[in-house]
Design an enzyme around this catalytic site. Structure first.
Site, PDB file in Angstrom:
ATOM      1  CG  ASP A   1      77.053 -10.274  89.072  1.00  0.00           C
ATOM      2  OD1 ASP A   1      76.245 -10.103  89.683  1.00  0.00           O
ATOM      3  OD2 ASP A   1      77.190 -10.096  87.787  1.00  0.00           O
TER       4      ASP A   1
ATOM      5  CB  SER B   1      76.269  -4.441  69.863  1.00  0.00           C
ATOM      6  OG  SER B   1      76.636  -5.357  68.561  1.00  0.00           O
TER       7      SER B   1
HETATM    8  N1  LIG Z   1      73.981 -12.348  87.583  1.00  0.00           N
HETATM    9  C1  LIG Z   1      73.961 -12.518  89.151  1.00  0.00           C
HETATM   10  C2  LIG Z   1      73.903 -13.887  89.815  1.00  0.00           C
HETATM   11  C3  LIG Z   1      75.193 -14.615  89.951  1.00  0.00           C
HETATM   12  C4  LIG Z   1      74.874 -15.950  90.328  1.00  0.00           C
HETATM   13  C5  LIG Z   1      73.674 -16.623  90.784  1.00  0.00           C
HETATM   14  C6  LIG Z   1      73.763 -17.836  91.312  1.00  0.00           C
HETATM   15  C7  LIG Z   1      72.376 -18.298  91.823  1.00  0.00           C
HETATM   16  C8  LIG Z   1      73.063 -19.702  92.061  1.00  0.00           C
HETATM   17  C9  LIG Z   1      74.227 -19.816  91.880  1.00  0.00           C
HETATM   18  O1  LIG Z   1      74.628 -18.643  91.486  1.00  0.00           O
HETATM   19  N2  LIG Z   1      72.651 -15.595  90.587  1.00  0.00           N
HETATM   20  C10 LIG Z   1      72.946 -14.697  90.130  1.00  0.00           C
END
Ligand SMILES: NCc1ccc(-c2ccco2)nc1
Length: 334
Positions: free
Chosen positions: A34, A198
């Protein structure tokens, strides 16, 4: 040094999961890389058992190289309302053939319902900037920050794909993974993100529209979230598309024709920008809950957040270079 790891999309490309190994002997977990956050956290032996449903957990007590970071705790919440928190161990973390000997591994004691419900993800690896790492009292470095000095080039690249596995590479730019040139633009990491602007966009075969889009490149967000005027402009070209408040965004008939969406990168002096084109079919994200004929759009408004988010929908149309050495981001078609 350099390394490469395959990453695999979940249903509808909702997220991309990459295997990392933690500890000695190695414990393999499937994590969500992420670039929109900066904490490496995992489901662990300490996670409240009622909040673990199918995930693989990291157990530091089984690792001969684990050491608790005394007094350290963390708590994080994300843009989608999900959250988690716990304590911290230092341990070996390997990904794509690269190893950090003493990576801060944030072990969850608690996770919110969204994470419990996502049985495919055993945690997140934040590859944003350490300034927004949530460990207290002393912030910890990301996996990339720990690797950076030892990498052949201080970069990592994202090559996400629609409905098939892609790759995260570290330490090199694979010239066989893209077409044409990579266009680099400066990033602003003040807020801890891979922030960039952008110069504008085009819908279908329409003319380029000069409208600065200030946003972040975020592998941990599924969709492409843009200013509402651009989003409205796009869906005006989609027969029957409409904004439905109770669906939380624009929806359309699942078999409707969808125009491509292209966004600009860079500004050659007086020339036109390089364009990254998202095929229209990528914009059909998924059927809305309980329907097989109504589909939810992959392009939605950023109204509630202010900045735009170039999430997986945008990233999977490109080969993207996250250049920590030169504080710039590079985009190429593929
Ligand atoms: N943008 C960060 C992020 C990534 C995944 C998730 C997430 C929640 C439930 C499963 O995955 N939440 C936030």
């Amino acid at each position: 040094a350099h390394g490469s790891a395959e990453t695999t999309p979940g249903p509808h490309d909702v997220e991309y999961l990459t295997t990392i190994s933690i500890g000695t002997p190695p414990q393999n977990l499937s994590i969500n890389i992420d670039t929109g956050s900066s904490d490496l956290w995992v489901f662990s032996a300490e996670t409240t058992s009622s909040e673990v449903k199918g995930q693989t957990v990291y157990d530091p007590s089984l690792s001969s190289t684990a050491a608790q970071l005394q007094g350290a705790t963390w708590q994080i919440s994300y843009g989608d309302g999900s959250s988690s928190g716990g304590d911290v161990y230092l341990d070996r973390v390997a990904l794509g053939g690269l190893t950090v000997a003493a990576q801060a591994v944030e072990c969850a004691r608690n996770v919110s319902g969204e994470f419990t419900a996502d049985g495919s993800s055993d945690g997140l690896m934040g590859l944003g900037f350490g300034v927004i790492n949530m460990v207290k009292p002393v912030r910890q470095k990301t996996f990339f920050e720990n690797l950076q000095a030892g990498l052949d080039e201080a970069v990592f690249t994202a090559d996400l794909k629609h409905g098939m596995p892609g790759r995260y590479n570290f330490g090199y730019v694979d010239s066989s993974a893209y077409t044409g040139d990579i266009t680099y633009v400066p990033i602003n990491s003040t807020d801890g993100y891979w922030g960039w602007t952008s110069p504008g966009y085009a819908v279908g075969s329409g003319a380029f529209k000069d409208e600065a889009i200030v946003g972040i490149a975020d592998t941990g967000t599924t969709l492409l979230l843009l200013p509402s005027d651009i989003v409205a402009d796009y869906y005006r070209q989609v027969d029957g598309a409409k904004y439905e408040r109770n669906q939380g965004g624009y929806v359309f008939g699942c078999d409707v024709a969808l125009p491509d969406f292209a966004f600009g990168v860079g500004h050659t002096a007086g020339g036109s920008p390089a364009m990254i084109k998202i095929p229209g079919k990528y914009v059909n994200y998924a059927p809305v809950g309980g329907s097989s004929t109504k589909c939810y759009g992959g392009i939605q408004s950023n109204d509630f957040i202010g900045a735009s988010i170039f999430g997986d929908l945008a990233l999977k149309a490109a080969f993207v270079v996250f250049d920590g050495g030169n504080m710039r981001i590079g985009w190429a078609s593929k």
